[in-house]
Structure formats: structure tokens, C-alpha cells
Design a protein around this motif. Structure first.
Motif, PDB file in Angstrom:
ATOM      1  N   CYS A   1      34.455  56.572  38.693  1.00  0.00           N
ATOM      2  CA  CYS A   1      34.297  55.797  39.929  1.00  0.00           C
ATOM      3  C   CYS A   1      33.997  54.336  39.563  1.00  0.00           C
ATOM      4  O   CYS A   1      33.189  54.066  38.674  1.00  0.00           O
ATOM      5  CB  CYS A   1      33.173  56.376  40.784  1.00  0.00           C
ATOM      6  SG  CYS A   1      32.827  55.386  42.251  1.00  0.00           S
TER       7      CYS A   1
ATOM      8  N   CYS B   1      31.973  57.309  44.946  1.00  0.00           N
ATOM      9  CA  CYS B   1      32.137  56.724  46.279  1.00  0.00           C
ATOM     10  C   CYS B   1      33.259  57.375  47.091  1.00  0.00           C
ATOM     11  O   CYS B   1      33.178  57.473  48.306  1.00  0.00           O
ATOM     12  CB  CYS B   1      32.371  55.216  46.166  1.00  0.00           C
ATOM     13  SG  CYS B   1      34.046  54.797  45.632  1.00  0.00           S
TER      14      CYS B   1
ATOM     15  N   CYS C   1      37.002  53.998  46.245  1.00  0.00           N
ATOM     16  CA  CYS C   1      37.573  53.011  45.341  1.00  0.00           C
ATOM     17  C   CYS C   1      38.942  53.469  44.820  1.00  0.00           C
ATOM     18  O   CYS C   1      39.343  54.621  45.022  1.00  0.00           O
ATOM     19  CB  CYS C   1      36.630  52.759  44.165  1.00  0.00           C
ATOM     20  SG  CYS C   1      36.508  54.147  43.046  1.00  0.00           S
TER      21      CYS C   1
HETATM   22 ZN   LIG Z   1      34.725  55.498  43.528  1.00  0.00          ZN
END
Ligand SMILES: [Zn+2]
Length: 530
Positions: free
Chosen positions: A63, A72, A75
Motif C-alpha cells: 500500500c 487503504c 491507492c
Molecule cells: Zn493503499
């Protein structure tokens, strides 16, 4: 709904991964505390979430926000991994990549730094299918792994993974997901999808999925299509076909009331529907197991169990011993099915054994034994002599019995004292000789004198001391008349067998069956299984 539910609702983070809390906790802690291992092995049966977990770990490692247990999901790296097209996350199915060349190329490439991510992550599914050469190639990298490489291996069969590889992996075993958790997830998904449903239908689907969330969601897809946008119990029962248990309930009800013709009629209906008799016997054993549970732990039955009332009804219709016996006969019947002239004959023969062995009150049963033949109790009682006399008194209550009387009824006593294993075998093969208020004399037949080990006699003596609240002097000699619990039970079994053969031979329903199939009921095919 164009995207299959199993894909659409594939868990994207640790929190969504159901039923694997123990693994999720360990991996999350490692990620949070930055104690990263270079190779993980995820084991478990199909559909429990191994590759899903592997992808979540890959996201946690790559990430863009940073290494954490909570990637997250938004992304570039996270979305690319979710879509299966991140350049540094290489997913392989060993079932289709058994060539060592692929592996070598792959691992040579591994030495270069990752293109865009933090780590190069190799997810190898069904890793046990790799060839030996492929394993050897991988082992080299595992022995001296570059810091930017992570292996996440998954397998349904860890036994087939070489020990040299196993020993370099951190291993996590994913469990089969209990039906309750699967049902909860299905409920959640349907809520989000806005699909109306009946809870009993979800219970049926959850059980049919046998611990696999992926299968559960695939079945749910089918159920929605089958039910034209709704998930209802009748439609799901129909869809699952063989899993519909109503015919099993009919069989057990016919057995409980000793109705041979009804039993045969149900078997014929099953044949007409082309149900698999092998699967039916398995289902019957599963159902008997649930009946046994309902007898022992009725409070453990969930309130929303669709078959709750029926199960409790059956639990009351049979004794606990009957259920154990029927279970055994079902298992043995299934094993013998391949030897039967055909599946229908094998199946009905199994039903007849059940019918012959479930004691139904005289007069109630089509197969009730003729009085005067094969009465096991009278035979046993005659040979049991004084023990049987004590046994009659026994019925009047334990409180009024002296230690002498209790010891004289050795068989009943053995059933009461707390003794197991070989010591129990010794007790079962002893007969009572005498008791003078202090010294207990027992005898064990020559054929069983190997049981006369001090460690077993000591255990038996301890169990007797516990039962009577005082220590007795125990002496066991060899010989005796063979009036031991084991021998009495053997005689009873023989008598029961004689009764079963006799019942089967004289029953009109069985005779008709024998004529129809031009077959003979062989004595050796009927065994008392207890
Ligand atoms: Zn991420």
C-alpha cells in the motif's frame, strides 16, 4: 448483478475476512510491529480464503500509504492488487505451472528490485503441485531471500510440501467456516444487494457450502437465479435437490414406527427420483448424528434451525442406543454398497437391518419377533445365575443394596464404576467369584489371562475403591465358568442376530423383496453391529 457474488464480495481487508480471526490477528500484529517474515504458508480446504488472504497481505505490504494491517484500498497499488494486475505482485497457480523453467525464470527475475512496489510478492496457489525441480529452484531463493521478496504460498495439501520448504515458512492454518458465520455473511450480502430472502433458505445454503465461503456465494448466485430474484426456502430446497432431507425424515419416521412397507415405498420414491443411494446413506448418517446431538444437547440446536421440530421429534422417538446403532448400520451399509448386487438392493438391505435392530414394542411392528424364539434376556439370565438374581434386586434401587449384592451383579457394577481402556477390558472379562466383606475374588478366563497385568488390576482396584468409598482387597485368578460381562454381551448379540435373521426371513415385506430380486437373504450379511 453481472459480477458473480463470490468475486464482487471477495473480502478486501482483514476485517471482512470471516472465520479466520486467529490467523488475521497473528498476521496483523506482525504487520503492525513490522516483524515481517519472508515466506508464509497458508493451508486449509478449498474456498476458506487462502488466496484472498494472500492478496490482502500483498496490499498490506505494498500500500502506498505504508506497511500496515489496514491497507487503504484506494491507492494505485491497492486497486491494482485487487484487480490482479500489480506488476510486483505475481500470482501463480502451481496446478498449471509445474515446469521448472518457469520457476527459474521467475526467480531470476525476482533478484531485481521491485518496479513500483515496496516488495515483490509471489503468491503461489496449490504450491504442493510444484515439481521437485521447481521446489529446489525456489528453495535456493528461500535460503537466502533478498530483502525485497515475499513468498505467500497456499495449499490444500501441506503434507505434500517438502519439509525443507515447510521449515522456511511461517505456517497458518485457515479453518473451515462454521455455517452460522456463513449464514451471517450471506445475510449481509443480500441486505446490501437488496435481495429478499427467507432465513431458513440461508441456513440450507450455509450448510450445503460445507465450510467454504466461496461455494456459499456461488450457491447464493444460483439460488437468486433459480428463485427469480428471491431466496426462498422451497426454491432453495428444490435447487439443492439431493440435500433436501425430507425423504430422510420419512425414512426415520417409518423406522421409528416399525413400518417396513412405508420404508420400502420411500426407497422406491427415491429410486424414481434417481437419488444417489450412496449420498443418501451419508446424509442419513449425518442426520443421525444431528439427532444424537439433539438428544444429548437439545439446547445446542439453534432457534432458527429449519428442521428443529423434526429433529426434536426424532430425538424423542428413538433411544440414544438406537440412534448409535442406526448410525453404525448406515456407515457400514455405505461401505458395503459397492459389494451389493445394485445400489437399490444395498440400500434397502441396509434399511432392513435397521428395521430388524430397532426394538419396537411388540404388536407395533410388522417385524416383531415371534414370542419364544431367540429371547436373549432369558438365555443370558439362565447362565448369569446369581448375578441375574442380584440384578433383579438391583432394580429396586442402589441404596438398599449391600456391597456384596452389588459385587455379585458384576456386569451392572462394571457399567457404573469409572474404569476405561485396558482396565475396563479386564473388568469386562472377569466374573465374580466371592466377596467376604474385605476380599473380592474374581476370575478371568484362560483366553483372556493376558489382561492380568498389574497396571490394569491396580486401576480396577482404584475404581472399585472410589465407587465403594473404601479399598477392597482384589484377587483375580484364571479360569471360571465364562460368566463375564463380555461373554454375556456376546451371547446377547448372537441372540439378537438370530432374532434379526428370523425377523427378516419371516417378514412378508422382505419375502416379497427377496422374490422380486430373486435373491437370498444370507445370514452372514446380517451382523449385529454394536
Ligand atoms: Zn493503499
Amino acid at each position: 448483478m453481472t459480477l458473480a457474488l463470490a468475486r464482487k464480495w471477495r473480502p478486501r481487508n482483514f476485517a471482512e475476512l470471516i472465520g479466520q480471526d486467529h490467523v488475521v490477528r497473528a498476521i496483523s500484529n506482525a504487520l503492525t510491529q513490522n516483524r515481517l517474515h519472508h515466506a508464509y504458508l497458508l493451508t486449509g480446504t478449498r474456498g476458506v480464503g487462502k488466496t484472498t488472504l494472500a492478496r490482502i497481505i500483498a496490499k498490506a505490504l505494498n500500500c502506498e500509504i505504508g506497511v500496515s494491517a489496514d491497507p487503504c484500498g484506494k491507492c494505485g497499488a491497492c486497486t491494482e492488487i485487487d484487480a490482479g494486475r500489480h506488476v510486483d505482485v505475481i500470482e501463480l497457480d502451481a496446478a498449471s505451472n509445474t515446469q521448472v523453467d518457469n520457476m527459474r525464470d521467475l526467480l531470476e527475475n525476482a533478484l531485481y528490485a521491485p518496479t513500483s512496489g515496496r516488495f515483490k510478492v509471489y503468491i503461489i496457489d496449490e504450491v504442493h503441485m510444484l515439481s521437485r525441480n521447481a521446489f529446489n529452484a525456489m528453495l535456493k531463493t528461500l535460503e537466502e531471500p533478498p530483502a525485497h521478496i515475499k513468498f505467500i504460498l497456499a495449499t490444500t495439501d501441506p503434507q505434500k510440501v517438502p519439509v525443507t520448504v515447510l521449515s522456511r515458512c511461517l505456517q497458518f492454518n485457515l479453518k473451515q467456516i462454521p455455517p452460522g458465520l456463513i449464514r451471517g455473511r450471506l445475510e449481509y450480502v443480500l441486505g446490501k444487494e437488496g435481495v429478499p430472502f427467507e432465513t431458513p433458505a440461508l441456513n440450507l445454503l450455509a450448510r450445503a457450502a460445507e465450510g467454504s465461503m466461496r461455494d456459499a456465494l456461488s450457491l447464493l448466485d444460483q439460488a437468486i437465479a433459480h428463485g427469480a430474484g428471491k431466496v426462498e426456502e422451497t426454491s432453495v430446497r428444490e435447487m439443492l435437490g439431493a440435500v433436501d432431507r425430507s425423504y430422510l425424515f420419512s425414512l426415520l419416521k417409518a423406522l421409528a414406527s416399525g413400518q417396513g412397507p412405508a420404508l420400502l415405498a420411500e426407497a422406491e420414491r427415491m429410486a424414481a427420483r434417481s437419488l444417489s443411494f450412496d449420498a443418501a446413506l451419508q446424509e442419513l448418517a449425518t442426520l443421525l448424528h444431528r439427532v444424537a446431538l439433539a438428544q444429548t444437547l437439545p439446547e445446542a440446536l439453534p432457534d432458527d434451525e429449519p428442521e428443529r421440530d423434526t429433529l426434536l421429534g426424532l430425538a424423542g422417538a428413538f433411544s440414544e442406543e438406537d440412534v448409535q446403532l442406526l448410525y453404525q448400520i448406515a456407515i457400514h451399509g455405505r461401505r458395503d454398497l459397492g459389494l451389493a448386487p445394485d445400489e437399490f438392493a444395498g440400500f434397502t438391505m441396509t434399511l432392513m437391518r435397521m428395521l430388524a435392530f430397532v426394538p419396537v414394542e411388540p404388536g407395533e411392528s410388522a417385524l416383531a419377533a415371534t414370542p419364544g424364539t431367540g429371547r436373549p434376556e432369558s438365555k443370558a439370565a439362565a447362565s448369569a445365575g446369581t448375578a441375574a438374581a442380584a440384578g433383579t434386586q438391583q432394580a429396586t434401587g442402589k441404596a438398599s443394596l449391600s456391597a456384596e449384592q452389588e459385587l455379585a451383579d458384576w456386569r451392572t457394577l462394571v457399567g457404573r464404576i469409572k474404569v476405561g481402556g485396558m482396565a475396563r477390558m479386564l473388568a469386562d472379562n472377569c466374573e465374580f467369584r466371592s466377596f467376604d466383606g474385605d476380599r473380592l475374588e474374581l476370575a478371568v478366563p484362560e483366553a483372556h489371562k493376558h489382561l492380568l497385568e498389574k497396571v490394569y488390576t491396580d486401576k480396577l482396584q482404584a475404581a472399585l475403591a472410589e465407587y465403594f468409598g473404601r479399598k477392597l482387597r482384589l484377587r483375580i485368578s484364571t479360569g471360571g465358568t465364562g460368566n463375564t460381562p463380555a461373554e454375556i454381551e456376546n451371547q446377547e448379540r448372537q441372540a439378537k442376530l438370530a432374532k434379526a435373521i428370523e425377523s427378516i426371513d419371516t417378514d412378508p415385506f422382505v419375502r416379497e423383496l427377496v422374490e422380486n430380486f430373486d435373491a437370498q437373504v444370507k445370514d452372514s450379511s446380517i451382523k449385529p453391529i454394536q
